[in-house]
Design a protein around this motif. Structure first.
Motif, mmCIF file in Angstrom:
data_model
loop_
_atom_site.group_PDB
_atom_site.id
_atom_site.type_symbol
_atom_site.label_atom_id
_atom_site.label_comp_id
_atom_site.label_asym_id
_atom_site.label_seq_id
_atom_site.Cartn_x
_atom_site.Cartn_y
_atom_site.Cartn_z
ATOM 1 N N CYS A 1 0.816 -1.208 0.160
ATOM 2 C CA CYS A 1 0.083 0.070 -0.086
ATOM 3 C C CYS A 1 0.832 1.274 0.017
ATOM 4 O O CYS A 1 0.489 2.265 -0.536
ATOM 5 N N VAL A 2 1.645 1.405 0.996
ATOM 6 C CA VAL A 2 2.873 2.279 0.784
ATOM 7 C C VAL A 2 3.681 2.659 -0.375
ATOM 8 O O VAL A 2 3.835 3.899 -0.843
ATOM 9 N N TYR A 3 4.027 1.451 -0.711
ATOM 10 C CA TYR A 3 4.711 1.451 -2.393
ATOM 11 C C TYR A 3 3.906 1.918 -3.335
ATOM 12 O O TYR A 3 4.285 2.930 -3.878
ATOM 13 N N PHE A 4 2.581 1.556 -3.478
ATOM 14 C CA PHE A 4 1.637 2.001 -4.311
ATOM 15 C C PHE A 4 1.420 3.374 -4.336
ATOM 16 O O PHE A 4 1.421 4.311 -5.226
ATOM 17 N N PHE A 5 1.407 3.950 -2.941
ATOM 18 C CA PHE A 5 1.241 5.375 -2.720
ATOM 19 C C PHE A 5 2.309 6.227 -3.257
ATOM 20 O O PHE A 5 2.161 7.341 -4.030
ATOM 21 N N LEU A 6 3.220 5.924 -2.861
ATOM 22 C CA LEU A 6 4.612 6.698 -2.978
ATOM 23 C C LEU A 6 5.159 6.544 -4.418
ATOM 24 O O LEU A 6 5.494 7.642 -5.253
ATOM 25 N N TYR A 7 4.864 5.394 -5.240
ATOM 26 C CA TYR A 7 5.192 5.284 -6.719
ATOM 27 C C TYR A 7 4.270 5.243 -7.733
ATOM 28 O O TYR A 7 4.590 5.195 -9.008
ATOM 29 N N ARG A 8 2.965 5.126 -7.369
ATOM 30 C CA ARG A 8 2.045 5.138 -8.266
ATOM 31 C C ARG A 8 0.938 6.122 -8.327
ATOM 32 O O ARG A 8 -0.071 5.890 -8.945
ATOM 33 N N THR A 9 0.907 7.101 -7.255
ATOM 34 C CA THR A 9 -0.062 8.024 -7.396
ATOM 35 C C THR A 9 0.623 9.313 -7.630
ATOM 36 O O THR A 9 1.678 9.656 -7.331
ATOM 37 N N GLN A 10 -0.252 10.394 -8.039
ATOM 38 C CA GLN A 10 0.155 11.841 -8.014
ATOM 39 C C GLN A 10 0.623 12.490 -6.527
ATOM 40 O O GLN A 10 1.573 13.041 -6.614
ATOM 41 N N LEU A 11 -0.088 12.219 -5.676
ATOM 42 C CA LEU A 11 0.066 12.572 -4.388
ATOM 43 C C LEU A 11 1.308 11.960 -3.945
ATOM 44 O O LEU A 11 2.477 12.881 -3.456
#
Length: 314
Positions: free
Chosen positions: A165-175
């Motif tokens: 989840c943290v990986y997706f947030f940091l590397y796959r989202t604009q935010l």
């Protein structure tokens, strides 16, 4: 006990020992990616350990909900401590290392005073509802290591599920891209309309909540009691995990497991009954921490703006 049983026992203990480190490290990865060094992570874990236990104790009349209430209070206490850190480090642009150290020292004294005030110098709360271990259906029946991997309390599973989840947030989202930009080129991200101070504050609050939950794990799942200073340097080890993991959540997970192995072996070596002072075994995780920092800190490339206060007026 055969070799397979020994390995299963060590693997299970490694996962349990890694869980609070992983929770704190994931939050710290996000904070440092945003450019903030949260040296106060040890104090935030300690606050979570105390108030998590207190929250569960005072809601013991709700046996199923009480541990969850305790975990929520643990995360909230870490978040509020992080808010204090954010005020001085981000709003007033103070030195992050000095402020983080002060936060940890404050938490060490504050938690002990509150604990003695609530339970007395020698007293300890009885019947604190805690998270129980359970078998993951089907998966725990896998031959060899299924039981060691999939028989834990719910916080363990949540911690490891947070890694992708943290990986997706940091590397796959604009935010997440904006968060990483805050840690690399805050002025550049500010010119396109992002509020650097707000983003850093939000990341720091998340890190504080995660550290609080990591501390809550210690008193609500690992050892169902609070003792002053019970985090025993885990917050500082979480900082080492972030460096060893090169500010990447997946690599930080692997580093947390390595340090979890250190805690697991520490306890197992003591159980062997060797004619060696037990303090040598207690040193093992911290010797490992020093070895990791000595061997990898020079090779790891931190975010360019890490630890540097940002002044929007400049």
């Amino acid at each position: 006990m055969d070799i397979i049983a020994i390995l299963e026992d060590i693997l299970a203990a490694t996962i349990r020992g890694a869980t609070p480190l992983l929770l704190a490290a994931l939050g710290e990865v996000v904070a440092q990616r945003a450019g903030v060094i949260n040296i106060g992570i040890e104090g935030m874990m300690l606050m979570g350990a105390l108030f998590g236990m207190v929250g569960s104790f005072y809601t013991a009349g709700l046996p199923f909900l009480a541990p969850w209430v305790g975990l929520f209070v643990a995360g909230l206490s870490g978040l509020l401590t992080a808010a204090l850190f954010a005020y001085f480090a981000i709003r007033l642009r103070g030195d992050q290392v000095v402020i983080g150290t002060a936060i940890t020292l404050l938490a060490l004294g504050f938690t002990e005073v509150v604990y003695v005030r609530l339970f007395g110098k020698t007293g300890s709360p009885q019947s604190v509802p805690i998270f129980k271990q359970f078998d993951m259906p089907f998966l725990s029946q896998i031959p060899l290591f299924g039981d060691a991997l999939f028989t834990h309390n719910i916080i363990v599973f949540i911690a490891f599920l947070l890694v992708p989840c943290v990986y997706f947030f940091l590397y796959r989202t604009q935010l997440g891209l904006r968060v990483r930009a805050c840690g690399e080129h805050p002025k550049a991200i500010s010119t396109v309309g992002s509020n650097v101070s707000l983003l850093r504050t939000m990341c720091l609050l998340f890190a504080g909540a995660m550290a609080g939950i990591g501390g809550g794990y210690l008193s609500l799942a690992d050892v169902p009691i609070f003792t002053p200073g019970m985090t025993a340097g885990r917050g500082f080890i979480a900082l080492a995990i972030v460096i060893f993991g090169k500010w990447h959540p997946v690599k930080a997970c692997g580093a947390a497991l390595l340090f979890g192995l250190g805690f697991a072996l520490e306890n197992r070596f003591q159980a062997f009954g060797w004619d060696v002072q037990y303090q040598w075994f207690l040193m093992l995780p911290f010797v490992l921490c020093l070895a990791v920092l000595a061997g990898f800190v020079g090779k790891a490339e931190a975010p360019l703006a890490l630890g540097k206060p940002y002044d929007p007026s400049e």
